[in-house]
Design a protein around this motif. Structure first.
Motif, PDB file in Angstrom:
ATOM      1  N   LEU A   1       5.315   2.530 -11.562  1.00 44.48           N
ATOM      2  CA  LEU A   1       4.509   3.527 -10.953  1.00 44.48           C
ATOM      3  C   LEU A   1       4.879   4.918 -11.387  1.00 44.48           C
ATOM      4  CD1 LEU A   1       2.230   4.676  -9.030  1.00 44.48           C
ATOM      5  CD2 LEU A   1       4.066   4.351  -7.274  1.00 44.48           C
ATOM      6  N   GLN A   2       3.956   5.728 -12.012  1.00 44.10           N
ATOM      7  CA  GLN A   2       4.544   7.224 -12.194  1.00 44.10           C
ATOM      8  C   GLN A   2       3.448   8.125 -11.462  1.00 44.10           C
ATOM      9  OE1 GLN A   2       4.206   8.156 -16.424  1.00 44.10           O
ATOM     10  NE2 GLN A   2       4.948  10.130 -16.110  1.00 44.10           N
ATOM     11  N   VAL A   3       4.106   8.987 -10.649  1.00 39.47           N
ATOM     12  CA  VAL A   3       3.198   9.695  -9.841  1.00 39.47           C
ATOM     13  C   VAL A   3       3.402  11.128 -10.454  1.00 39.47           C
ATOM     14  CG1 VAL A   3       2.947  10.866  -7.413  1.00 39.47           C
ATOM     15  CG2 VAL A   3       3.756   8.420  -7.684  1.00 39.47           C
ATOM     16  N   ILE A   4       2.279  11.672 -10.884  1.00 38.69           N
ATOM     17  CA  ILE A   4       2.402  12.958 -11.602  1.00 38.69           C
ATOM     18  C   ILE A   4       2.078  14.141 -10.627  1.00 38.69           C
ATOM     19  CG2 ILE A   4       2.275  12.089 -13.909  1.00 38.69           C
ATOM     20  CD1 ILE A   4      -0.574  12.662 -13.973  1.00 38.69           C
TER      21      ILE A   4
ATOM     22  N   TYR B   1       0.738  -1.229  -0.056  1.00 37.76           N
ATOM     23  CA  TYR B   1       0.136   0.147   0.075  1.00 37.76           C
ATOM     24  C   TYR B   1       0.827   1.224  -0.117  1.00 37.76           C
ATOM     25  CZ  TYR B   1      -3.403  -3.347   1.964  1.00 37.76           C
ATOM     26  OH  TYR B   1      -3.992  -4.431   2.203  1.00 37.76           O
ATOM     27  N   ILE B   2       0.529   2.039  -0.979  1.00 38.14           N
ATOM     28  CA  ILE B   2       1.167   3.271  -0.956  1.00 38.14           C
ATOM     29  C   ILE B   2       0.084   4.659  -0.786  1.00 38.14           C
ATOM     30  CG2 ILE B   2       2.665   4.942  -2.163  1.00 38.14           C
ATOM     31  CD1 ILE B   2       3.533   2.555  -4.159  1.00 38.14           C
ATOM     32  N   SER B   3       0.341   5.130   0.456  1.00 33.27           N
ATOM     33  CA  SER B   3      -0.555   6.126   0.702  1.00 33.27           C
ATOM     34  C   SER B   3       0.053   7.610   0.724  1.00 33.27           C
ATOM     35  CB  SER B   3      -1.059   6.308   2.229  1.00 33.27           C
ATOM     36  OG  SER B   3      -0.015   6.249   3.086  1.00 33.27           O
ATOM     37  N   SER B   4      -0.725   8.601   0.231  1.00 32.30           N
ATOM     38  CA  SER B   4      -0.342  10.051  -0.049  1.00 32.30           C
ATOM     39  C   SER B   4       0.731  10.093  -1.031  1.00 32.30           C
ATOM     40  CB  SER B   4      -0.218  10.679   1.326  1.00 32.30           C
ATOM     41  OG  SER B   4      -1.315  10.645   2.010  1.00 32.30           O
ATOM     42  N   SER B   5       0.665   9.486  -2.331  1.00 34.41           N
ATOM     43  CA  SER B   5       1.776   9.404  -3.031  1.00 34.41           C
ATOM     44  C   SER B   5       2.364  10.525  -3.440  1.00 34.41           C
ATOM     45  CB  SER B   5       1.434   8.386  -4.284  1.00 34.41           C
ATOM     46  OG  SER B   5       0.575   9.269  -5.016  1.00 34.41           O
ATOM     47  N   GLN B   6       3.875  10.373  -3.621  1.00 34.01           N
ATOM     48  CA  GLN B   6       4.692  11.634  -3.863  1.00 34.01           C
ATOM     49  C   GLN B   6       5.228  11.194  -5.202  1.00 34.01           C
ATOM     50  OE1 GLN B   6       7.210  12.392  -0.281  1.00 34.01           O
ATOM     51  NE2 GLN B   6       5.622  12.731   0.894  1.00 34.01           N
ATOM     52  N   THR B   7       5.831  12.295  -5.920  1.00 35.11           N
ATOM     53  CA  THR B   7       6.774  11.962  -7.032  1.00 35.11           C
ATOM     54  C   THR B   7       7.871  11.290  -6.902  1.00 35.11           C
ATOM     55  OG1 THR B   7       7.749  14.137  -6.868  1.00 35.11           O
ATOM     56  CG2 THR B   7       5.639  14.298  -8.247  1.00 35.11           C
ATOM     57  N   THR B   8       8.596  11.160  -5.818  1.00 35.35           N
ATOM     58  CA  THR B   8       9.616  10.446  -5.288  1.00 35.35           C
ATOM     59  C   THR B   8       9.159   8.892  -5.322  1.00 35.35           C
ATOM     60  OG1 THR B   8       9.399  10.990  -3.091  1.00 35.35           O
ATOM     61  CG2 THR B   8      10.941  12.166  -4.459  1.00 35.35           C
ATOM     62  N   ASP B   9       7.954   8.726  -5.261  1.00 36.02           N
ATOM     63  CA  ASP B   9       7.721   7.225  -5.342  1.00 36.02           C
ATOM     64  C   ASP B   9       7.820   6.702  -6.675  1.00 36.02           C
ATOM     65  OD1 ASP B   9       4.775   7.783  -2.785  1.00 36.02           O
ATOM     66  OD2 ASP B   9       6.907   7.446  -2.454  1.00 36.02           O
ATOM     67  N   SER B  10       7.846   7.423  -7.540  1.00 37.37           N
ATOM     68  CA  SER B  10       7.974   6.659  -9.031  1.00 37.37           C
ATOM     69  C   SER B  10       8.799   5.805  -9.186  1.00 37.37           C
ATOM     70  CB  SER B  10       8.076   7.977 -10.003  1.00 37.37           C
ATOM     71  OG  SER B  10       7.065   8.836  -9.980  1.00 37.37           O
ATOM     72  N   GLY B  11       8.817   4.785  -9.979  1.00 36.32           N
ATOM     73  CA  GLY B  11       9.917   3.855 -10.194  1.00 36.32           C
ATOM     74  C   GLY B  11       9.072   2.465 -10.569  1.00 36.32           C
TER      75      GLY B  11
END
Lengths: 113, 111
Positions: B107-110, B73-83
């Motif tokens: 995953l790409q967080v925009i 689970y990833i909550s409150s995703s941030q751009t640094t979570d991309s990968g």
């Protein structure tokens, strides 16, 4: 604490040239050592593993070989590189025995031209 | 050999959104790890979780070994979570841990 070092970070080599990638682990003894390759895309393929000095097992036949001359040193080699050897090479270590996870090195990006 | 399936293969999130990544495996395993591979290729261990639930900041993971799946689970995703997020299962045999990786979730967080 344990650390794993892998070098070089990037390498561009001509077809037919030799290869030597080195991986060393610090802060532990008798680790299990692994070489993985990640080709274009995402999959990680296990190439070699070693449970001790001089003990090397190969998962897939290929143009590469591995050696473990010292307890915490693992070397990936080739006598003559092929274009298909290009990829991202990752070294990893784990403690011997069950229930210990992997720790990866920072990887070497190899481009064969 | 053991099969590891990850879903979804690709995921695009708006920054701040939550997500769940799934890993199914075909046989009993001794252990399971979740890794994050950053855009520079570095594989970072997130969780070592053979069973149960663990949390680390905005990330948490649950493994139900009897049903052969794990969730990240990833909550409150941030751009640094991309990968790319990898699930890797471990079977101990013949003196070493044989680890099989899934193909990953990109995953790409925009912003």
């Amino acid at each position: 604490s344990q650390t794993i070092h892998q070098w070089p970070a990037t390498l561009v080599q001509p077809v037919g040239s030799p290869l030597s990638l080195e991986c060393t682990v610090e802060g532990t003894s008798n680790p299990n050592l692994y070489w993985y390759r990640q080709a274009a895309g995402r999959g990680l393929q296990l190439l070699f593993y070693s449970v001790g000095i001089g003990q090397i097992s190969s998962e897939v036949p290929q143009n590469l070989s591995a050696s473990r001359p010292q307890d915490r040193q693992f070397i990936l080699s080739s006598k003559k590189l092929l274009l298909s050897d290009s990829g991202f090479y990752l070294c990893a270590w784990s403690r011997g025995g069950a229930n210990y996870g992997y720790t990866f090195g920072s990887g070497t990006r190899l481009t064969v031209v | 050999g053991i099969q590891v399936e990850q879903s979804p293969p690709d995921l695009i999130l708006q920054e701040g959104a939550n997500s769940t990544l799934r890993c199914n495996f075909s046989d009993s395993v001794n252990n399971l790890q979740w890794f994050h591979q950053n855009p520079w290729g570095q594989l970072i261990n997130l969780f070592y979780i053979p069973s149960g639930t663990k949390q680390n900041g905005r990330l948490s993971a649950t493994t139900v070994a009897t049903e052969r799946y794990s969730l990240l689970y990833i909550s409150s995703s941030q751009t640094t979570d991309s990968g790319v997020y990898f699930c890797a299962v471990e079977v101990y045999s013949g003196g070493y841990q044989k680890v099989t990786f899934g193909i990953g979730t990109k995953l790409q967080v925009i912003p």
